[in-house]
Design a protein around this motif. Structure first.
Motif, PDB file in Angstrom:
ATOM      1  N   HIS A  76      62.472  43.608  45.979  1.00 13.18           N
ATOM      2  CA  HIS A  76      63.785  43.604  46.602  1.00 13.18           C
ATOM      3  C   HIS A  76      64.816  43.220  45.533  1.00 13.18           C
ATOM      4  O   HIS A  76      64.549  42.339  44.705  1.00 13.18           O
ATOM      5  CB  HIS A  76      63.794  42.599  47.756  1.00 13.18           C
ATOM      6  CG  HIS A  76      65.008  42.676  48.613  1.00 13.18           C
ATOM      7  ND1 HIS A  76      66.220  42.161  48.223  1.00 13.18           N
ATOM      8  CD2 HIS A  76      65.192  43.218  49.839  1.00 13.18           C
ATOM      9  CE1 HIS A  76      67.103  42.373  49.174  1.00 13.18           C
ATOM     10  NE2 HIS A  76      66.500  43.017  50.173  1.00 13.18           N
TER      11      HIS A  76
ATOM     12  N   ARG B  43      59.921  56.578  49.188  1.00 17.11           N
ATOM     13  CA  ARG B  43      61.333  56.994  49.172  1.00 17.11           C
ATOM     14  C   ARG B  43      61.818  57.202  47.741  1.00 17.11           C
ATOM     15  O   ARG B  43      62.508  58.182  47.449  1.00 17.11           O
ATOM     16  CB  ARG B  43      62.180  55.938  49.878  1.00 17.11           C
ATOM     17  CG  ARG B  43      63.635  56.295  49.998  1.00 17.11           C
ATOM     18  CD  ARG B  43      64.350  55.292  50.867  1.00 17.11           C
ATOM     19  NE  ARG B  43      65.785  55.433  50.753  1.00 17.11           N
ATOM     20  CZ  ARG B  43      66.647  54.601  51.303  1.00 17.11           C
ATOM     21  NH1 ARG B  43      66.227  53.586  52.030  1.00 17.11           N
ATOM     22  NH2 ARG B  43      67.935  54.788  51.142  1.00 17.11           N
TER      23      ARG B  43
ATOM     24  N   GLY C  73      72.183  52.427  42.584  1.00 21.28           N
ATOM     25  CA  GLY C  73      72.503  52.104  43.972  1.00 21.28           C
ATOM     26  C   GLY C  73      71.500  52.717  44.938  1.00 21.28           C
ATOM     27  O   GLY C  73      71.063  52.062  45.891  1.00 21.28           O
ATOM     28  N   LEU C  74      71.122  53.971  44.697  1.00 19.64           N
ATOM     29  CA  LEU C  74      70.117  54.624  45.541  1.00 19.64           C
ATOM     30  C   LEU C  74      68.765  53.927  45.415  1.00 19.64           C
ATOM     31  O   LEU C  74      68.061  53.738  46.408  1.00 19.64           O
ATOM     32  CB  LEU C  74      69.982  56.103  45.161  1.00 19.64           C
ATOM     33  CG  LEU C  74      71.159  57.013  45.511  1.00 19.64           C
ATOM     34  CD1 LEU C  74      70.972  58.387  44.892  1.00 19.64           C
ATOM     35  CD2 LEU C  74      71.320  57.113  47.013  1.00 19.64           C
TER      36      LEU C  74
ATOM     37  N   ASP D 110      68.289  50.755  44.557  1.00 23.45           N
ATOM     38  CA  ASP D 110      68.396  49.455  45.219  1.00 23.45           C
ATOM     39  C   ASP D 110      68.330  49.591  46.736  1.00 23.45           C
ATOM     40  O   ASP D 110      67.733  48.750  47.408  1.00 23.45           O
ATOM     41  CB  ASP D 110      69.690  48.748  44.811  1.00 23.45           C
ATOM     42  CG  ASP D 110      69.623  48.158  43.414  1.00 23.45           C
ATOM     43  OD1 ASP D 110      68.516  48.128  42.823  1.00 23.45           O
ATOM     44  OD2 ASP D 110      70.676  47.730  42.908  1.00 23.45           O
ATOM     45  N   ASP D 111      68.931  50.660  47.283  1.00 23.11           N
ATOM     46  CA  ASP D 111      68.852  50.891  48.730  1.00 23.11           C
ATOM     47  C   ASP D 111      67.405  51.059  49.178  1.00 23.11           C
ATOM     48  O   ASP D 111      67.005  50.532  50.212  1.00 23.11           O
ATOM     49  CB  ASP D 111      69.669  52.118  49.141  1.00 23.11           C
ATOM     50  CG  ASP D 111      71.169  51.873  49.079  1.00 23.11           C
ATOM     51  OD1 ASP D 111      71.579  50.693  49.005  1.00 23.11           O
ATOM     52  OD2 ASP D 111      71.926  52.863  49.102  1.00 23.11           O
TER      53      ASP D 111
ATOM     54  N   LYS E 271      65.580  47.705  49.022  1.00 27.37           N
ATOM     55  CA  LYS E 271      65.983  46.751  50.058  1.00 27.37           C
ATOM     56  C   LYS E 271      65.101  46.858  51.303  1.00 27.37           C
ATOM     57  O   LYS E 271      65.154  45.981  52.169  1.00 27.37           O
ATOM     58  CB  LYS E 271      67.450  46.940  50.423  1.00 27.37           C
ATOM     59  CG  LYS E 271      68.388  46.410  49.363  1.00 27.37           C
ATOM     60  CD  LYS E 271      69.833  46.633  49.717  1.00 27.37           C
ATOM     61  CE  LYS E 271      70.729  46.129  48.585  1.00 27.37           C
ATOM     62  NZ  LYS E 271      72.132  46.429  48.806  1.00 27.37           N
TER      63      LYS E 271
END
Length: 174
Positions: free
Chosen positions: A66, A137, A163-164, A166-167, A170
């Motif tokens: 994470h 993913r 950003g993708l 990290d998404d 998460k």
């Protein structure tokens, strides 16, 4: 001899061994690499190699954690807490590949239960499914060669790709 002195002595005497551990992704191989050392010396050498191993595998993307856990590890100089170790093991188990992956998974499970406890294993196990989902993913989002080259050369695209990533990460529990 004090603990600090012992650690310094081991790091001077075994720099190649520590470097080999850092460069060995497969955590099961660590026992083979340190064969012949006392249990106490092994633990100290692992303590020296582990933060550097975590840093290396976070930076190359092979360790799926994470983003908040990654930030926390960075602030701790990559010295993991018990919760971080559970995340690392879940990531490692998700990344097992090959025909013998189920056998290895079960062997590692038994070792974790023997060393820590069944409760500790349960905490690792509950992280595996979300980590696997995040890995899937990320695999689906992987870029081709041309897009990867563009991302490397553009800070805007690099930030978007991060950003993708990290998404997806998460999805993994902290």
């Amino acid at each position: 001899m004090k603990y600090r002195d012992t650690v310094e002595k081991l790091s001077r005497e075994h720099p190649l061994l520590i470097e080999r551990l850092i460069n060995t992704y497969d955590l099961e191989e660590w026992a083979e690499i340190t064969q012949g050392l006392s249990k106490n010396d092994k633990n100290k050498i692992y303590g020296l190699a582990e933060p550097k191993w975590i840093e290396k595998n976070l930076s190359n993307g092979s360790l799926l954690l994470h983003p908040d856990a990654r930030t926390e590890l960075m602030s701790r100089n990559f010295k993991p807490l018990s919760a971080h170790c559970k995340m690392v093991w879940a990531s490692f188990l998700v990344n097992l590949e090959g025909e013998d992956s189920k056998i290895r998974f079960n062997r590692i499970k038994k070792k974790i239960i023997k060393k820590h406890s069944n409760k500790w294993w349960f905490d690792v196990h509950k992280r595996i499914k979300p980590t696997y989902a995040a890995k899937s993913r990320l695999d689906r989002q992987s870029l081709g060669n041309a897009a990867s080259h563009a991302v490397e050369n553009s800070s805007y695209l690099r930030n978007m790709a991060q950003g993708l990533c990290d998404d997806a990460l998460k999805m993994i529990p902290k």
